[in-house]
Enzyme design. Structure first.
Site, PDB file in Angstrom:
ATOM      1  N   SER B  18       0.719  -1.354  -0.017  1.00  0.00           N
ATOM      2  CA  SER B  18      -0.073   0.125   0.109  1.00  0.00           C
ATOM      3  C   SER B  18       0.881   1.206  -0.051  1.00  0.00           C
ATOM      4  CB  SER B  18      -0.945  -0.156   0.984  1.00  0.00           C
ATOM      5  OG  SER B  18      -1.945   0.834   1.295  1.00  0.00           O
ATOM      6  N   HIS B  45      -2.787  -0.964  -3.199  1.00  0.00           N
ATOM      7  CA  HIS B  45      -4.114   0.239  -3.046  1.00  0.00           C
ATOM      8  C   HIS B  45      -3.599   1.492  -3.568  1.00  0.00           C
ATOM      9  CE1 HIS B  45      -4.493  -1.947   1.220  1.00  0.00           C
ATOM     10  NE2 HIS B  45      -5.207  -2.567   0.201  1.00  0.00           N
ATOM     11  N   ASP B 138      -4.510  -4.701   5.775  1.00  0.00           N
ATOM     12  CA  ASP B 138      -4.685  -5.476   4.821  1.00  0.00           C
ATOM     13  C   ASP B 138      -3.422  -6.313   4.635  1.00  0.00           C
ATOM     14  OD1 ASP B 138      -6.421  -6.632   2.880  1.00  0.00           O
ATOM     15  OD2 ASP B 138      -5.914  -4.914   1.325  1.00  0.00           O
TER      16      ASP B 138
END
Lengths: 285, 200
Positions: B18, B45, B138
């Site tokens: 991310s 992301h 995540d």
């Protein structure tokens, strides 16, 4: 039980569950993509308090009240109005001029879920002056979703995105002309669905609708495995008039489909396909 | 503790990242040879409305093929498949890639957990999962799933990551996960990695 054995048991349970659902209720999810379906059924088990898929199967077989809820888990209902504005802009600029040459039109929104795509197309067709000669067919396997589509009521906080998308799609008016807001919800103009037939229809097990000029089926086939994708696209091929159009999701492709050769990729970027004519006669429509 | 030298029979690599993902991937992927023997599946992301996709950004720097995954595309070796913005990426039993629009997981779509859990389910002990920099959790559940299925989990050293929350969370969730520097990861993928990562 080892991880390996547990995984095998999980696969058996899934197969049996899908068979049970089909045998008892004629909902055929056997050709759905397994990876995503497994996740959604695991979530259903968790939320419905079943420790295994077998336990959920028992409830499904003996209590039909659970069915509508389960269908909501098993079908994915995520969409926005004018989602991927470039798709709608391409329809406006490149496809609508073709459609204008027909005396009457049929448009099929296959897998319409809660109706966002249908209302988007209805608005686009009204803006382009085609509404009066068009019949829309909006179909889905999920009866709850169809009812939501018919109602055409969406949470007000989603409307900002719908409005932005509509503007980016080249919308001529203001989206606010098509809904009124009350009690935190936007109710879309009921005349928009005056020319729409809502119908319970499964791409997995039902037969063809006839003589369509445009089929919009976006982010529906991604939930199907390849054989079922072949079946569905075969259905679309048969449902379309010669030179009819098929619109797919931004990351979907016919490249891996058995019926790819029946279509030309007319707007590859926006995933808009056109059914080939029987003979490629340039004068034919 | 599991060591790098115990990696065997790897069939695919999955990567999650991310915050700081582009810098980390720009270090990890460009050295890979064009004929890298594995498929690499990546979930990162990024905002959905970026004008230039991270795949095209990295393709310009890489010798391996880099692309956004398309639905039901077979996962080929020597290719890096990115989850497209706003879609989850999953793997099917026949090693084809599936996309899904279902709800965000950990507020993310694509979600690293979704990719890792589905890849773990299919590749089981022949999966190598790599968790890189990121400022959320995540990937932690996904790393745990990969570990439990017998796969290998490598995690960027938290202290060397742009954001350490994601590596920390993965290490905490997966007892067999091993921290490693980006340079060692690159090294593993390359010289030493060639022999180990190839299927026997």
């Amino acid at each position: 039980m080892t991880q390996e054995a547990a995984a095998r048991t999980g696969d058996i349970e899934l197969r049996l569950f899908l068979e049970a659902m089909y045998s008892q209720y004629h909902y055929d999810f056997r050709g759905y993509s397994r990876a995503s379906l497994k996740r959604r059924l695991a979530l259903a088990c968790q939320r419905l308090g079943c420790s295994t898929l077998s336990a959920l199967q028992e409830r499904l077989l003996h209590d039909d009240r659970i069915l509508p809820q389960l269908l909501d888990y098993m079908t994915v209902q995520v969409s926005d109005m004018f989602r991927d504005p470039a798709y709608f802009r391409a329809l406006r600029q490149h496809i609508i001029p073709h459609l204008k040459t027909y005396p009457s039109l049929k448009v099929w929104v296959a897998g319409c879920s809660s109706g966002e795509e249908l209302y988007s197309l209805a608005i686009l067709f009204r803006e382009e002056g085609l509404e009066e000669k068009t019949m829309f067919y909006a179909t889905d396997v999920n009866g709850n979703a169809l009812a939501r589509a018919e109602a055409g009521v969406y949470a007000l906080e989603r409307v900002a995105l719908f409005t932005k998308n509509h503007r980016l799609s080249g919308g001529s008016g203001s989206l606010s002309d098509y809904y009124h807001a009350a009690y935190g919800a936007a109710r879309f103009d009921q005349t928009l669905r005056r020319r729409t037939v809502f119908s319970d229809h499964s791409l997995a097990s039902d037969s063809v609708f006839g003589e369509m000029h445009l089929i919009s089926c976006r982010n529906v086939l991604i939930y199907f495995d390849r054989p079922l994708q072949d079946t569905a696209v075969g259905l679309f091929r048969d449902a379309l008039v010669r030179k009819g159009f098929l619109g797919m999701g931004a990351r979907e492709t016919l490249r891996f489909n058995a019926h790819a050769k029946a279509f030309t990729e007319i707007l590859p970027q926006e995933r808009i396909y056109q059914k080939r004519g029987e003979t490629e006669d340039p004068c034919a429509r | 503790m599991r060591t790098v030298t115990s990696i065997r029979h790897i069939e695919a690599v999955v990567i999650g990242a991310s915050t700081g993902a582009i810098a980390a991937l720009s270090q990890l992927l460009p050295p890979l040879p064009q004929d890298f023997p594995l498929a690499i599946l990546v979930a990162v992301h990024v905002p959905a409305d970026q004008p230039h996709s991270i795949a095209s950004l990295l393709q310009a720097k890489c010798r391996v093929r880099v692309k956004e995954a398309e639905d039901k595309e077979p996962a080929h070796s020597g290719t890096v498949y990115f989850a497209p913005p706003d879609y989850h990426l999953l793997v099917e039993d026949d090693r084809r890639l599936s996309l899904s629009n279902e709800e965000p997981v950990n507020y993310s779509r694509p979600s690293i957990d979704v990719l890792l859990e589905s890849a773990a389910d299919v590749y089981r002990d022949s999966l190598l999962a790599v968790i890189l920099t990121g400022a959320n959790h995540d990937g932690a559940q996904g790393a745990r799933a990969v570990g439990r299925a017998g796969g290998t989990v490598l995690v960027q050293h938290p202290h060397s990551a742009t954001a350490r929350m994601m590596p920390d969370a993965a290490l905490a969730a997966c007892p067999t996960a091993e921290p490693m520097s980006l340079a060692d990861l690159t090294d593993l993928f390359l010289s030493r990695g060639r022999g180990l990562l190839c299927r026997p």
